[in-house]
Motif scaffolding. Structure first.
Motif, PDB file in Angstrom:
ATOM      1  N   GLU A   7       0.818  -1.210   0.000  1.00  0.00           N
ATOM      2  CA  GLU A   7       0.000   0.000   0.000  1.00  0.00           C
ATOM      3  C   GLU A   7       0.852   1.260   0.000  1.00  0.00           C
ATOM      4  O   GLU A   7       0.347   2.343  -0.252  1.00  0.00           O
ATOM      5  N   ASN A  64      -2.812   2.503  -1.947  1.00  0.00           N
ATOM      6  CA  ASN A  64      -3.104   2.698  -0.529  1.00  0.00           C
ATOM      7  C   ASN A  64      -4.583   3.006  -0.346  1.00  0.00           C
ATOM      8  O   ASN A  64      -5.141   3.835  -1.061  1.00  0.00           O
ATOM      9  N   ASP A  65      -5.228   2.358   0.634  1.00  0.00           N
ATOM     10  CA  ASP A  65      -6.650   2.601   0.871  1.00  0.00           C
ATOM     11  C   ASP A  65      -6.962   3.104   2.273  1.00  0.00           C
ATOM     12  O   ASP A  65      -8.111   3.360   2.573  1.00  0.00           O
ATOM     13  N   ASP A  66      -5.993   3.260   3.166  1.00  0.00           N
ATOM     14  CA  ASP A  66      -6.170   3.779   4.528  1.00  0.00           C
ATOM     15  C   ASP A  66      -7.036   2.903   5.432  1.00  0.00           C
ATOM     16  O   ASP A  66      -7.366   3.304   6.540  1.00  0.00           O
ATOM     17  N   ASP A 102      -1.914  -0.563   7.153  1.00  0.00           N
ATOM     18  CA  ASP A 102      -2.746   0.157   8.115  1.00  0.00           C
ATOM     19  C   ASP A 102      -3.008  -0.699   9.348  1.00  0.00           C
ATOM     20  O   ASP A 102      -3.090  -1.921   9.253  1.00  0.00           O
ATOM     21  N   ASP A 131      -6.353   5.874  13.709  1.00  0.00           N
ATOM     22  CA  ASP A 131      -5.125   5.584  12.963  1.00  0.00           C
ATOM     23  C   ASP A 131      -5.386   5.023  11.571  1.00  0.00           C
ATOM     24  O   ASP A 131      -4.480   5.003  10.728  1.00  0.00           O
ATOM     25  N   SER A 132      -6.607   4.542  11.313  1.00  0.00           N
ATOM     26  CA  SER A 132      -6.952   4.032   9.981  1.00  0.00           C
ATOM     27  C   SER A 132      -8.437   4.271   9.736  1.00  0.00           C
ATOM     28  O   SER A 132      -9.215   4.475  10.675  1.00  0.00           O
ATOM     29  N   GLU A 133      -8.812   4.261   8.477  1.00  0.00           N
ATOM     30  CA  GLU A 133     -10.207   4.495   8.100  1.00  0.00           C
ATOM     31  C   GLU A 133     -11.071   3.314   8.529  1.00  0.00           C
ATOM     32  O   GLU A 133     -10.758   2.170   8.201  1.00  0.00           O
ATOM     33  N   SER A 161     -16.091   7.153   8.032  1.00  0.00           N
ATOM     34  CA  SER A 161     -15.110   7.044   6.948  1.00  0.00           C
ATOM     35  C   SER A 161     -14.779   8.414   6.358  1.00  0.00           C
ATOM     36  O   SER A 161     -13.793   8.553   5.645  1.00  0.00           O
ATOM     37  N   ASP A 165      -9.759  10.809  10.048  1.00  0.00           N
ATOM     38  CA  ASP A 165      -8.403  11.353  10.173  1.00  0.00           C
ATOM     39  C   ASP A 165      -8.392  12.804  10.636  1.00  0.00           C
ATOM     40  O   ASP A 165      -7.363  13.478  10.558  1.00  0.00           O
TER      41      ASP A 165
END
Length: 180
Positions: A7, A64-66, A102, A131-133, A161, A165
């Motif tokens: 990612e 990368n998708d978070d 992630d 820290d992540s979606e 979503s 962040d």
């Protein structure tokens, strides 16, 4: 395939070459079956009677998708060849794994808030961010211990979503209880 993609934009490669000289130009289209996990370049390969035995390299790049969704396998689809005596032959699709970077969790700006009753430091604050979606809404309930000397301005924080962040602030206010 040379390995996994990542990612973080990590790439992997594979090569394609024909087994024999074609009677006409041969084209093989390439695509990813999941462009949210990986992309492929070039989008097609062309072999001619002059270059049929030259190895052509295909590069697969991770996306990368978070989201903490684990390592995801996807395929590079090799379409049936067009042209010459290779027309209709379908090379094997290539399976790739995109390595997730992630980790689900949250970060607090601090873990101790200091307030006073005397007016010198009446309000303190801290922030919380994921820290992540998340794949669904995340609700963090907030409460104080049995201490009547402080109050907080929220009873919960909700992360989606869309705002996962963005740090959310919690204000802690000192209360004067008139007790020594």
């Amino acid at each position: 395939i040379s390995g996994d993609t990542t990612e973080a934009g990590g790439t992997a490669t594979f090569t394609v070459v024909l087994d024999s000289e074609p009677t006409a130009d041969v084209m093989i289209d390439l695509s990813s079956d999941d462009t949210t996990e990986g992309t492929v370049a070039p989008a097609s390969l062309t072999f001619t009677p002059a270059n049929w035995d030259d190895v052509q390299t295909v590069t697969v790049t991770g996306v990368n998708d978070d989201v903490d969704d684990g390592d995801i396998a996807f395929s590079i689809i090799t379409a049936p060849a067009t042209g010459g005596d290779y027309a209709g032959l379908n090379p094997t699709d290539v399976t790739v794994t995109n390595t997730d970077d992630d980790t689900a969790g949250f970060t607090l700006s601090k873990t101790t808030a200091t307030v006073s009753e005397d007016g010198t430091n009446v309000v303190d604050a801290f922030t919380v961010v994921l820290d992540s979606e998340p794949v669904s809404d995340v609700v963090i309930d907030l409460s104080l211990s049995a201490n009547p000397d402080a109050a907080i301005d929220k009873s919960s924080l909700t992360f989606t979503s869309l705002n996962w962040d963005t740090a959310q602030t919690v204000n802690v206010t000192g209360l004067d209880d008139d007790i020594d």
